[in-house]
Write an enzyme that holds these catalytic residues in place. Structure first.
Site, PDB file in Angstrom:
ATOM      1  N   ASN A   7       0.856  -1.188   0.000  1.00 51.19           N
ATOM      2  CA  ASN A   7       0.000   0.000   0.000  1.00 51.19           C
ATOM      3  C   ASN A   7       0.894   1.240   0.000  1.00 51.19           C
ATOM      4  OD1 ASN A   7      -1.520   2.204   0.942  1.00 51.19           O
ATOM      5  ND2 ASN A   7      -3.119   0.788   1.608  1.00 51.19           N
ATOM      6  N   HIS A  10       1.016   5.819   1.828  1.00 50.86           N
ATOM      7  CA  HIS A  10       1.816   6.519   2.840  1.00 50.86           C
ATOM      8  C   HIS A  10       2.939   7.344   2.211  1.00 50.86           C
ATOM      9  CE1 HIS A  10      -0.393   4.054   5.725  1.00 50.86           C
ATOM     10  NE2 HIS A  10      -0.231   3.093   4.848  1.00 50.86           N
ATOM     11  N   HIS A  51      -5.256   3.819  -2.399  1.00 48.21           N
ATOM     12  CA  HIS A  51      -6.609   4.217  -1.989  1.00 48.21           C
ATOM     13  C   HIS A  51      -6.847   5.665  -2.409  1.00 48.21           C
ATOM     14  CE1 HIS A  51      -9.609   4.486   1.674  1.00 48.21           C
ATOM     15  NE2 HIS A  51     -10.152   4.870   0.545  1.00 48.21           N
ATOM     16  N   ARG A  53      -8.964   8.363  -1.858  1.00 47.24           N
ATOM     17  CA  ARG A  53     -10.032   8.766  -0.934  1.00 47.24           C
ATOM     18  C   ARG A  53     -10.826   9.920  -1.523  1.00 47.24           C
ATOM     19  NH1 ARG A  53      -8.854   6.629   4.583  1.00 47.24           N
ATOM     20  NH2 ARG A  53     -10.704   7.767   5.180  1.00 47.24           N
ATOM     21  N   ARG A  57      -6.712  12.978   0.275  1.00 44.85           N
ATOM     22  CA  ARG A  57      -5.715  13.423   1.251  1.00 44.85           C
ATOM     23  C   ARG A  57      -4.317  12.862   0.977  1.00 44.85           C
ATOM     24  NH1 ARG A  57      -7.521  10.120   6.619  1.00 44.85           N
ATOM     25  NH2 ARG A  57      -9.508  11.102   6.144  1.00 44.85           N
ATOM     26  N   GLU A  78      -8.132   0.672  -3.947  1.00 47.18           N
ATOM     27  CA  GLU A  78      -9.009   0.734  -2.771  1.00 47.18           C
ATOM     28  C   GLU A  78      -9.905   1.950  -2.894  1.00 47.18           C
ATOM     29  OE1 GLU A  78      -7.757   1.146   1.360  1.00 47.18           O
ATOM     30  OE2 GLU A  78      -6.350  -0.451   0.925  1.00 47.18           O
ATOM     31  N   THR A 109      -8.509   3.530   7.457  1.00 45.41           N
ATOM     32  CA  THR A 109      -9.773   2.790   7.416  1.00 45.41           C
ATOM     33  C   THR A 109      -9.977   2.082   8.753  1.00 45.41           C
ATOM     34  OG1 THR A 109      -9.193   2.402   5.119  1.00 45.41           O
ATOM     35  CG2 THR A 109     -11.128   1.260   5.961  1.00 45.41           C
ATOM     36  N   GLU A 159     -11.260  -9.062   1.957  1.00 47.08           N
ATOM     37  CA  GLU A 159     -10.010  -8.762   2.652  1.00 47.08           C
ATOM     38  C   GLU A 159     -10.351  -8.683   4.134  1.00 47.08           C
ATOM     39  OE1 GLU A 159      -7.338  -5.749   1.117  1.00 47.08           O
ATOM     40  OE2 GLU A 159      -6.688  -5.242   3.156  1.00 47.08           O
ATOM     41  N   HIS A 200      -4.083  -4.699   7.277  1.00 48.30           N
ATOM     42  CA  HIS A 200      -4.230  -3.573   8.204  1.00 48.30           C
ATOM     43  C   HIS A 200      -3.406  -3.832   9.468  1.00 48.30           C
ATOM     44  CE1 HIS A 200      -5.805   0.132   9.746  1.00 48.30           C
ATOM     45  NE2 HIS A 200      -6.418   0.317   8.599  1.00 48.30           N
TER      46      HIS A 200
END
Ligand code: PXP
Length: 254
Positions: A7, A10, A51, A53, A57, A78, A109, A159, A200
Site C-alpha cells: 500500500n 503513505h 486508496h 479517498r 488526502r 481501494e 480505514t 479482505e 491492516h
C-alpha cells in the site's frame, strides 16, 4: 505462495504534507508514489495497492492513472462505494477493486464494510465493476456473517481486517481471540466460495502468527513497510517482509 500487496498511500501522504496547498509545486512530486511502486516491484512484491479517498488526502487522481500505466504487477484500487470513484475505476480499469468504508474524520480505514446492511448498492457496484473485467474484494471485519453477505452480493474476494489483531498483538489472550476470529472468518469465506486476502496493521513481527490463518492469497501492507523504509530503504523493507511471509501454507492448520 502468500502474496504481498504494498500500500503506497503513505508515500503520497508525505508528498501531500509538503505540497498539498501549493498545486504548482506538486509537479516536483517528491516523494513520488509511482517511483516507490516500481521499487517495490523490483524488490519482489506481487501487487500495488492505492486508496483514492474522496478527500484526496494522499493519493490523487493522476497517481492512479500513472500507476495503471507504469506498474507491471497488479493494481489493487481501494475505494469507497461512491459514484464519483466508481466512474474513475471504470475508466482506469485496475485489476481489482477493494471496497472499503470511508469516513472523513478517520486517520485510516477503521472498520470493515457492513455488507449485509448495504447489500443492494454493493451488489450493483460489484456487477458494474465485474462487467468491466475488474475483480472485486470487500474489506470486512472477521465475522462469518460478513463472509456470507460478501458472497451473496457477488464479490470474488474478501479482505479480512487484521487491525484488531494487530492492536492486541502484545496482549496474549486478546491476540489469540483475534487470531481465532480471523481463522474462523477465513474458513467461512472459503466455504462461501470466496478468495481471501487480509490486511491492516501488519508488521514483520505480527505477521508471524498470520501463518496460522488458512486460505490466504495476499496481504496488503503499508504503514510498517514505509516506516521501516525510512531506516533501511524501500527495497530492503519489502524483502524483509517477504522473508517473514515465506513458507506460508494455505491449507487448514493442524
Ligand atoms: N487494507 C486496507 C483495506 C486498508 O485500508 C489499509 C490501510 O490503508 C491497509 C490494508 C494497509 O494497512 P497498513 O497501512 O496498516 O499496513
Amino acid at each position: 505462495m502468500l502474496k504481498l500487496g504494498v500500500n503506497i498511500d503513505h508515500v503520497a501522504t508525505v508528498r501531500q504534507a509538503r505540497y498539498r496547498s501549493n498545486p504548482d509545486s506538486r509537479r516536483r512530486v517528491e516523494p513520488d508514489p509511482v517511483e516507490a511502486a516500481l521499487l517495490c516491484e523490483r524488490a519482489g512484491c506481487h501487487g500495488i495497492t492505492a486508496h483514492l479517498r474522496e478527500d484526496r488526502r494522499h493519493i490523487i487522481d493522476e497517481d492512479i492513472v500513472r500507476l495503471r500505466q507504469a506498474i507491471t504487477t497488479r493494481l489493487n484500487f481501494e475505494m469507497a462505494n461512491s459514484e464519483e470513484i466508481i466512474a474513475i475505476a471504470l475508466r482506469v480499469r485496475p485489476d481489482i477493486v477493494c471496497l472499503v468504508p470511508e469516513h472523513r474524520q478517520e486517520v485510516t480505514t477503521e472498520g470493515g464494510l457492513d455488507v449485509a446492511g448495504h447489500s443492494a448498492s454493493l451488489r450493483e457496484t460489484v456487477r458494474r465493476l465485474n462487467g468491466a473485467g475488474i475483480l472485486v474484494s470487500l474489506f470486512v471485519d472477521p465475522e462469518p456473517a460478513q463472509m456470507e453477505a460478501a458472497a451473496t452480493v457477488g464479490a470474488q474476494f474478501v479482505e479480512l481486517h487484521t487491525g484488531r489483531y494487530a492492536d492486541h498483538f502484545h496482549l496474549k489472550r486478546e491476540r489469540n481471540d483475534e487470531l481465532q476470529r480471523l481463522i474462523a472468518a477465513a474458513e467461512a469465506a472459503r466455504s462461501a466460495g470466496l478468495q481471501v486476502n487480509a490486511g491492516h496493521g501488519l508488521t514483520v513481527e505480527n505477521v508471524a502468527l498470520i501463518h496460522l490463518v488458512p486460505h490466504l492469497e495476499e496481504l496488503n501492507i503499508g504503514h510498517s513497510l514505509i516506516s521501516r523504509a525510512i531506516f533501511v530503504g524501500l527495497e530492503t523493507a519489502i524483502r524483509e517482509m517477504l522473508g517473514a511471509m515465506a513458507g506460508y501454507a494455505a491449507g487448514p492448520k493442524a
